[in-house]
Motif scaffolding. Structure first.
Motif, PDB file in Angstrom:
ATOM      1  N   MET A 130       0.847  -1.179   0.000  1.00 53.16           N
ATOM      2  CA  MET A 130       0.000   0.000   0.000  1.00 53.16           C
ATOM      3  C   MET A 130       0.883   1.230   0.000  1.00 53.16           C
ATOM      4  SD  MET A 130      -3.248   0.704   2.289  1.00 53.16           S
ATOM      5  CE  MET A 130      -3.039   1.872   3.570  1.00 53.16           C
ATOM      6  N   LYS A 131       0.623   2.110  -0.931  1.00 52.93           N
ATOM      7  CA  LYS A 131       1.445   3.296  -1.093  1.00 52.93           C
ATOM      8  C   LYS A 131       0.753   4.490  -0.452  1.00 52.93           C
ATOM      9  CE  LYS A 131       3.504   6.207  -4.591  1.00 52.93           C
ATOM     10  NZ  LYS A 131       3.623   6.504  -5.997  1.00 52.93           N
ATOM     11  N   MET A 132       1.441   5.165   0.408  1.00 53.65           N
ATOM     12  CA  MET A 132       0.901   6.366   1.031  1.00 53.65           C
ATOM     13  C   MET A 132       1.345   7.573   0.213  1.00 53.65           C
ATOM     14  SD  MET A 132      -0.823   5.321   3.571  1.00 53.65           S
ATOM     15  CE  MET A 132      -1.077   6.738   4.595  1.00 53.65           C
ATOM     16  N   SER A 133       0.400   8.411  -0.103  1.00 50.27           N
ATOM     17  CA  SER A 133       0.711   9.577  -0.914  1.00 50.27           C
ATOM     18  C   SER A 133       0.190  10.828  -0.215  1.00 50.27           C
ATOM     19  CB  SER A 133       0.060   9.451  -2.291  1.00 50.27           C
ATOM     20  OG  SER A 133       0.281  10.619  -3.030  1.00 50.27           O
ATOM     21  N   THR A 134       0.982  11.882  -0.258  1.00 46.11           N
ATOM     22  CA  THR A 134       0.547  13.129   0.351  1.00 46.11           C
ATOM     23  C   THR A 134      -0.273  13.968  -0.623  1.00 46.11           C
ATOM     24  OG1 THR A 134       2.600  14.198  -0.316  1.00 46.11           O
ATOM     25  CG2 THR A 134       2.525  13.207   1.891  1.00 46.11           C
ATOM     26  N   ALA A 135      -0.222  13.624  -1.898  1.00 43.84           N
ATOM     27  CA  ALA A 135      -0.993  14.367  -2.892  1.00 43.84           C
ATOM     28  C   ALA A 135      -2.455  13.973  -2.794  1.00 43.84           C
ATOM     29  CB  ALA A 135      -0.469  14.088  -4.294  1.00 43.84           C
ATOM     30  N   SER A 136      -3.333  14.907  -3.123  1.00 43.80           N
ATOM     31  CA  SER A 136      -4.765  14.640  -3.008  1.00 43.80           C
ATOM     32  C   SER A 136      -5.275  13.779  -4.152  1.00 43.80           C
ATOM     33  CB  SER A 136      -5.539  15.956  -2.977  1.00 43.80           C
ATOM     34  OG  SER A 136      -5.415  16.627  -4.227  1.00 43.80           O
ATOM     35  N   GLY A 137      -4.498  13.582  -5.193  1.00 46.37           N
ATOM     36  CA  GLY A 137      -4.918  12.755  -6.310  1.00 46.37           C
ATOM     37  C   GLY A 137      -5.607  13.540  -7.408  1.00 46.37           C
ATOM     38  N   ARG A 138      -5.872  14.778  -7.193  1.00 45.36           N
ATOM     39  CA  ARG A 138      -6.530  15.597  -8.208  1.00 45.36           C
ATOM     40  C   ARG A 138      -5.520  16.564  -8.821  1.00 45.36           C
ATOM     41  NH1 ARG A 138     -12.647  17.107  -6.752  1.00 45.36           N
ATOM     42  NH2 ARG A 138     -13.349  14.998  -6.446  1.00 45.36           N
ATOM     43  N   ASN A 139      -5.660  16.770 -10.109  1.00 44.44           N
ATOM     44  CA  ASN A 139      -4.790  17.691 -10.816  1.00 44.44           C
ATOM     45  C   ASN A 139      -5.544  19.013 -10.988  1.00 44.44           C
ATOM     46  OD1 ASN A 139      -2.995  18.998 -12.407  1.00 44.44           O
ATOM     47  ND2 ASN A 139      -2.936  17.463 -14.029  1.00 44.44           N
ATOM     48  N   TYR A 140      -5.181  20.009 -10.206  1.00 42.15           N
ATOM     49  CA  TYR A 140      -5.902  21.276 -10.237  1.00 42.15           C
ATOM     50  C   TYR A 140      -5.629  22.080 -11.503  1.00 42.15           C
ATOM     51  CZ  TYR A 140      -7.668  20.384  -5.639  1.00 42.15           C
ATOM     52  OH  TYR A 140      -8.344  19.827  -4.593  1.00 42.15           O
ATOM     53  N   LEU A 141      -4.618  21.684 -12.254  1.00 42.24           N
ATOM     54  CA  LEU A 141      -4.399  22.310 -13.556  1.00 42.24           C
ATOM     55  C   LEU A 141      -5.569  21.997 -14.484  1.00 42.24           C
ATOM     56  CD1 LEU A 141      -2.551  23.942 -15.418  1.00 42.24           C
ATOM     57  CD2 LEU A 141      -1.479  21.802 -16.078  1.00 42.24           C
ATOM     58  N   ASN A 142      -6.106  20.772 -14.403  1.00 41.68           N
ATOM     59  CA  ASN A 142      -7.279  20.418 -15.209  1.00 41.68           C
ATOM     60  C   ASN A 142      -8.473  21.283 -14.845  1.00 41.68           C
ATOM     61  OD1 ASN A 142      -6.061  18.425 -16.720  1.00 41.68           O
ATOM     62  ND2 ASN A 142      -6.600  16.813 -15.287  1.00 41.68           N
ATOM     63  N   LEU A 143      -8.648  21.565 -13.568  1.00 39.64           N
ATOM     64  CA  LEU A 143      -9.750  22.427 -13.142  1.00 39.64           C
ATOM     65  C   LEU A 143      -9.577  23.838 -13.704  1.00 39.64           C
ATOM     66  CD1 LEU A 143     -12.274  22.898 -11.388  1.00 39.64           C
ATOM     67  CD2 LEU A 143     -10.717  23.490  -9.519  1.00 39.64           C
ATOM     68  N   PHE A 144      -8.391  24.384 -13.568  1.00 39.16           N
ATOM     69  CA  PHE A 144      -8.131  25.741 -14.054  1.00 39.16           C
ATOM     70  C   PHE A 144      -8.300  25.821 -15.576  1.00 39.16           C
ATOM     71  CE2 PHE A 144      -5.096  28.776 -15.861  1.00 39.16           C
ATOM     72  CZ  PHE A 144      -5.627  29.955 -15.348  1.00 39.16           C
ATOM     73  N   LEU A 145      -7.709  24.877 -16.300  1.00 36.49           N
ATOM     74  CA  LEU A 145      -7.810  24.904 -17.759  1.00 36.49           C
ATOM     75  C   LEU A 145      -9.244  24.680 -18.219  1.00 36.49           C
ATOM     76  CD1 LEU A 145      -4.616  22.941 -18.846  1.00 36.49           C
ATOM     77  CD2 LEU A 145      -5.051  25.395 -19.024  1.00 36.49           C
ATOM     78  N   GLY A 146      -9.961  23.808 -17.547  1.00 34.92           N
ATOM     79  CA  GLY A 146     -11.352  23.562 -17.911  1.00 34.92           C
ATOM     80  C   GLY A 146     -12.205  24.809 -17.779  1.00 34.92           C
ATOM     81  N   ILE A 147     -12.052  25.512 -16.673  1.00 35.87           N
ATOM     82  CA  ILE A 147     -12.818  26.740 -16.469  1.00 35.87           C
ATOM     83  C   ILE A 147     -12.405  27.801 -17.478  1.00 35.87           C
ATOM     84  CG2 ILE A 147     -13.210  28.633 -14.845  1.00 35.87           C
ATOM     85  CD1 ILE A 147     -13.047  26.520 -12.607  1.00 35.87           C
ATOM     86  N   ALA A 148     -11.096  27.923 -17.715  1.00 34.77           N
ATOM     87  CA  ALA A 148     -10.606  28.939 -18.650  1.00 34.77           C
ATOM     88  C   ALA A 148     -11.086  28.665 -20.077  1.00 34.77           C
ATOM     89  CB  ALA A 148      -9.074  28.995 -18.607  1.00 34.77           C
ATOM     90  N   PHE A 149     -10.982  27.417 -20.530  1.00 40.16           N
ATOM     91  CA  PHE A 149     -11.407  27.082 -21.889  1.00 40.16           C
ATOM     92  C   PHE A 149     -12.909  27.225 -22.063  1.00 40.16           C
ATOM     93  CE2 PHE A 149      -7.512  24.162 -22.645  1.00 40.16           C
ATOM     94  CZ  PHE A 149      -6.746  25.263 -22.983  1.00 40.16           C
ATOM     95  N   LEU A 150     -13.673  26.787 -21.069  1.00 36.28           N
ATOM     96  CA  LEU A 150     -15.129  26.954 -21.151  1.00 36.28           C
ATOM     97  C   LEU A 150     -15.502  28.427 -21.180  1.00 36.28           C
ATOM     98  CD1 LEU A 150     -16.737  24.277 -18.831  1.00 36.28           C
ATOM     99  CD2 LEU A 150     -17.062  24.560 -21.267  1.00 36.28           C
ATOM    100  N   GLY A 151     -14.825  29.214 -20.366  1.00 35.33           N
ATOM    101  CA  GLY A 151     -15.116  30.647 -20.335  1.00 35.33           C
ATOM    102  C   GLY A 151     -14.795  31.341 -21.647  1.00 35.33           C
ATOM    103  N   TYR A 152     -13.623  31.048 -22.189  1.00 35.08           N
ATOM    104  CA  TYR A 152     -13.219  31.684 -23.439  1.00 35.08           C
ATOM    105  C   TYR A 152     -14.099  31.248 -24.609  1.00 35.08           C
ATOM    106  CZ  TYR A 152     -10.369  33.247 -27.327  1.00 35.08           C
ATOM    107  OH  TYR A 152      -9.952  33.851 -28.482  1.00 35.08           O
TER     108      TYR A 152
END
Length: 67
Positions: free
Chosen positions: A1-23
């Protein structure tokens, strides 16, 4: 079992998704309200909307494992 400190989500996808949808949404909105665009610009705006929706899908699809 691997312990990871990262939340597993890529917030760049969130930012790019909002930006592309907005534009893309802004370009389609101005086209509907009378701005004269070439067909190529409309296709590019629709492509931005699709890409933004896909990025948001990738962000919300990747849920971190529950412990």
């Amino acid at each position: 079992m691997k312990m990871s400190t990262a939340s597993g989500r890529n917030y760049l996808n969130l930012f790019l998704g909002i930006a592309f949808l907005g534009y893309g949404g802004y370009r389609i909105f101005t086209f509907i309200n009378g701005a004269e665009y070439t067909t190529f610009r409309i296709i590019i705006a629709i492509g931005f909307i699709i890409l933004g929706a896909f990025d948001l899908y990738k962000f919300f699809r990747n849920r971190p494992p529950q412990i």
